[in-house]
Motif scaffolding. Structure first.
Motif, PDB file in Angstrom:
ATOM      1  N   PRO A   1      -1.453 -38.413 -34.796  1.00 35.85           N
ATOM      2  CA  PRO A   1      -1.937 -39.733 -35.211  1.00 35.85           C
ATOM      3  C   PRO A   1      -2.158 -39.831 -36.715  1.00 35.85           C
ATOM      4  O   PRO A   1      -1.879 -40.868 -37.328  1.00 35.85           O
ATOM      5  CB  PRO A   1      -3.264 -39.897 -34.452  1.00 35.85           C
ATOM      6  N   LEU A   2      -2.628 -38.749 -37.332  1.00 34.23           N
ATOM      7  CA  LEU A   2      -2.846 -38.766 -38.782  1.00 34.23           C
ATOM      8  C   LEU A   2      -1.523 -38.859 -39.549  1.00 34.23           C
ATOM      9  O   LEU A   2      -1.421 -39.601 -40.529  1.00 34.23           O
ATOM     10  CB  LEU A   2      -3.627 -37.525 -39.204  1.00 34.23           C
ATOM     11  N   PHE A   3      -0.508 -38.114 -39.095  1.00 31.18           N
ATOM     12  CA  PHE A   3       0.809 -38.202 -39.719  1.00 31.18           C
ATOM     13  C   PHE A   3       1.369 -39.621 -39.581  1.00 31.18           C
ATOM     14  O   PHE A   3       1.964 -40.158 -40.510  1.00 31.18           O
ATOM     15  CB  PHE A   3       1.784 -37.192 -39.113  1.00 31.18           C
ATOM     16  N   PHE A   4       1.166 -40.205 -38.401  1.00 28.37           N
ATOM     17  CA  PHE A   4       1.644 -41.563 -38.148  1.00 28.37           C
ATOM     18  C   PHE A   4       0.959 -42.557 -39.093  1.00 28.37           C
ATOM     19  O   PHE A   4       1.631 -43.405 -39.705  1.00 28.37           O
ATOM     20  CB  PHE A   4       1.407 -41.932 -36.679  1.00 28.37           C
ATOM     21  N   ILE A   5      -0.358 -42.470 -39.229  1.00 33.61           N
ATOM     22  CA  ILE A   5      -1.101 -43.376 -40.106  1.00 33.61           C
ATOM     23  C   ILE A   5      -0.611 -43.232 -41.545  1.00 33.61           C
ATOM     24  O   ILE A   5      -0.347 -44.240 -42.230  1.00 33.61           O
ATOM     25  CB  ILE A   5      -2.620 -43.101 -40.027  1.00 33.61           C
ATOM     26  N   GLU A   6      -0.444 -41.996 -42.012  1.00 34.22           N
ATOM     27  CA  GLU A   6       0.021 -41.772 -43.383  1.00 34.22           C
ATOM     28  C   GLU A   6       1.404 -42.375 -43.606  1.00 34.22           C
ATOM     29  O   GLU A   6       1.666 -42.983 -44.641  1.00 34.22           O
ATOM     30  CB  GLU A   6       0.048 -40.270 -43.681  1.00 34.22           C
ATOM     31  N   GLU A   7       2.260 -42.219 -42.607  1.00 31.78           N
ATOM     32  CA  GLU A   7       3.623 -42.746 -42.735  1.00 31.78           C
ATOM     33  C   GLU A   7       3.621 -44.273 -42.744  1.00 31.78           C
ATOM     34  O   GLU A   7       4.332 -44.897 -43.541  1.00 31.78           O
ATOM     35  CB  GLU A   7       4.505 -42.210 -41.598  1.00 31.78           C
ATOM     36  N   VAL A   8       2.824 -44.887 -41.894  1.00 34.00           N
ATOM     37  CA  VAL A   8       2.737 -46.355 -41.878  1.00 34.00           C
ATOM     38  C   VAL A   8       2.170 -46.850 -43.208  1.00 34.00           C
ATOM     39  O   VAL A   8       2.707 -47.792 -43.808  1.00 34.00           O
ATOM     40  CB  VAL A   8       1.883 -46.850 -40.694  1.00 34.00           C
ATOM     41  N   GLN A   9       1.108 -46.217 -43.681  1.00 39.20           N
ATOM     42  CA  GLN A   9       0.503 -46.645 -44.943  1.00 39.20           C
ATOM     43  C   GLN A   9       1.463 -46.469 -46.116  1.00 39.20           C
ATOM     44  O   GLN A   9       1.536 -47.323 -47.004  1.00 39.20           O
ATOM     45  CB  GLN A   9      -0.793 -45.869 -45.194  1.00 39.20           C
ATOM     46  N   ARG A  10       2.235 -45.402 -46.123  1.00 39.72           N
ATOM     47  CA  ARG A  10       3.221 -45.186 -47.195  1.00 39.72           C
ATOM     48  C   ARG A  10       4.263 -46.295 -47.172  1.00 39.72           C
ATOM     49  O   ARG A  10       4.598 -46.875 -48.214  1.00 39.72           O
ATOM     50  CB  ARG A  10       3.892 -43.809 -47.021  1.00 39.72           C
ATOM     51  N   ARG A  11       4.752 -46.621 -45.983  1.00 40.41           N
ATOM     52  CA  ARG A  11       5.783 -47.667 -45.858  1.00 40.41           C
ATOM     53  C   ARG A  11       5.214 -49.049 -46.185  1.00 40.41           C
ATOM     54  O   ARG A  11       5.927 -49.879 -46.737  1.00 40.41           O
ATOM     55  CB  ARG A  11       6.404 -47.624 -44.461  1.00 40.41           C
ATOM     56  N   LEU A  12       3.948 -49.273 -45.822  1.00 38.74           N
ATOM     57  CA  LEU A  12       3.324 -50.560 -46.181  1.00 38.74           C
ATOM     58  C   LEU A  12       3.210 -50.710 -47.697  1.00 38.74           C
ATOM     59  O   LEU A  12       3.477 -51.797 -48.242  1.00 38.74           O
ATOM     60  CB  LEU A  12       1.943 -50.677 -45.536  1.00 38.74           C
ATOM     61  N   SER A  13       2.815 -49.635 -48.372  1.00 37.84           N
ATOM     62  CA  SER A  13       2.677 -49.710 -49.833  1.00 37.84           C
ATOM     63  C   SER A  13       4.037 -49.892 -50.505  1.00 37.84           C
ATOM     64  O   SER A  13       4.172 -50.605 -51.507  1.00 37.84           O
ATOM     65  CB  SER A  13       1.942 -48.481 -50.384  1.00 37.84           C
ATOM     66  N   GLU A  14       5.089 -49.266 -49.953  1.00 39.06           N
ATOM     67  CA  GLU A  14       6.442 -49.459 -50.484  1.00 39.06           C
ATOM     68  C   GLU A  14       6.891 -50.899 -50.308  1.00 39.06           C
ATOM     69  O   GLU A  14       7.508 -51.485 -51.196  1.00 39.06           O
ATOM     70  CB  GLU A  14       7.432 -48.528 -49.794  1.00 39.06           C
ATOM     71  N   ALA A  15       6.569 -51.488 -49.143  1.00 39.48           N
ATOM     72  CA  ALA A  15       6.961 -52.881 -48.880  1.00 39.48           C
ATOM     73  C   ALA A  15       6.199 -53.835 -49.805  1.00 39.48           C
ATOM     74  O   ALA A  15       6.749 -54.839 -50.248  1.00 39.48           O
ATOM     75  CB  ALA A  15       6.711 -53.226 -47.418  1.00 39.48           C
ATOM     76  N   ALA A  16       4.931 -53.520 -50.090  1.00 37.51           N
ATOM     77  CA  ALA A  16       4.141 -54.376 -50.972  1.00 37.51           C
ATOM     78  C   ALA A  16       4.635 -54.297 -52.410  1.00 37.51           C
ATOM     79  O   ALA A  16       4.570 -55.275 -53.148  1.00 37.51           O
ATOM     80  CB  ALA A  16       2.666 -53.977 -50.896  1.00 37.51           C
ATOM     81  N   ALA A  17       5.124 -53.126 -52.802  1.00 40.91           N
ATOM     82  CA  ALA A  17       5.610 -52.940 -54.177  1.00 40.91           C
ATOM     83  C   ALA A  17       6.962 -53.619 -54.390  1.00 40.91           C
ATOM     84  O   ALA A  17       7.296 -53.968 -55.516  1.00 40.91           O
ATOM     85  CB  ALA A  17       5.719 -51.449 -54.499  1.00 40.91           C
ATOM     86  N   ALA A  18       7.704 -53.788 -53.337  1.00 40.85           N
ATOM     87  CA  ALA A  18       9.064 -54.361 -53.462  1.00 40.85           C
ATOM     88  C   ALA A  18       9.066 -55.846 -53.648  1.00 40.85           C
ATOM     89  O   ALA A  18       8.250 -56.595 -53.562  1.00 40.85           O
ATOM     90  CB  ALA A  18       9.883 -54.018 -52.225  1.00 40.85           C
TER      91      ALA A  18
END
Length: 154
Positions: A137-154
């Motif tokens: 679950p922690l790996f999943f949360i980190e991966e979702v948060q990383r992808r969310l931040s990438e989407a926000a930066a784009a």
């Protein structure tokens, strides 16, 4: 059945035959009333069940007819991609910014469920699952948060 006035083989009269006493009109009416009450009660129950079963209420909008917002659709795509990158995640389902994930057990023979609720503005996550030391679950949360931040930066 032998007649009570007829002697049996020993020459004695056969055992006396008991006859039913006639019921009084009061007892007959009480019995009929009880049967009628039971019959009417059963009929009322059947009518109530029939009316309940056939009652149909139409609403303006069904619960499944809610159309997700573009942000929710983008979030669902990010969650699916993140789940594919975390090996133990078997499946995910989203509703708004809430996620239910089926995670493969360490033995590989079963699954368990974890629940995640992401804040749509900050990306922070509240989660719950049954195993305290689980890392998927922690790996999943980190991966979702990383992808969310990438989407926000784009």
């Amino acid at each position: 059945m032998p007649d009570p006035s007829t002697p049996d083989e020993d020459g004695e009269n056969a055992s006396p035959v008991e006859t039913a006493k006639p019921l009084s009109k009061k007892k007959i009416l009480l019995g009929i009333g009880a049967v009628a009450i039971v019959a009417v009660g059963g009929l009322l129950i059947k009518l109530a069940q029939k009316n309940y079963a056939t009652e149909h209420i139409e609403t303006d909008e069904s619960l499944d007819a809610r159309v997700p917002t573009p942000a929710e659709l983008e979030f669902a795509a990010i969650v699916r991609a993140a789940a594919e990158s975390v090996g133990k995640i078997m499946s995910v389902s989203t509703s708004g910014f809430t996620v239910e994930a089926k995670i493969r057990s360490n033995s590989g023979r079963g699954t368990w469920t974890a629940y995640f609720e992401f804040d749509d503005e900050t990306g922070h996550c509240h989660y719950s699952h049954p195993y305290r030391g689980a890392t998927a679950p922690l790996f999943f949360i980190e991966e979702v948060q990383r992808r969310l931040s990438e989407a926000a930066a784009a």
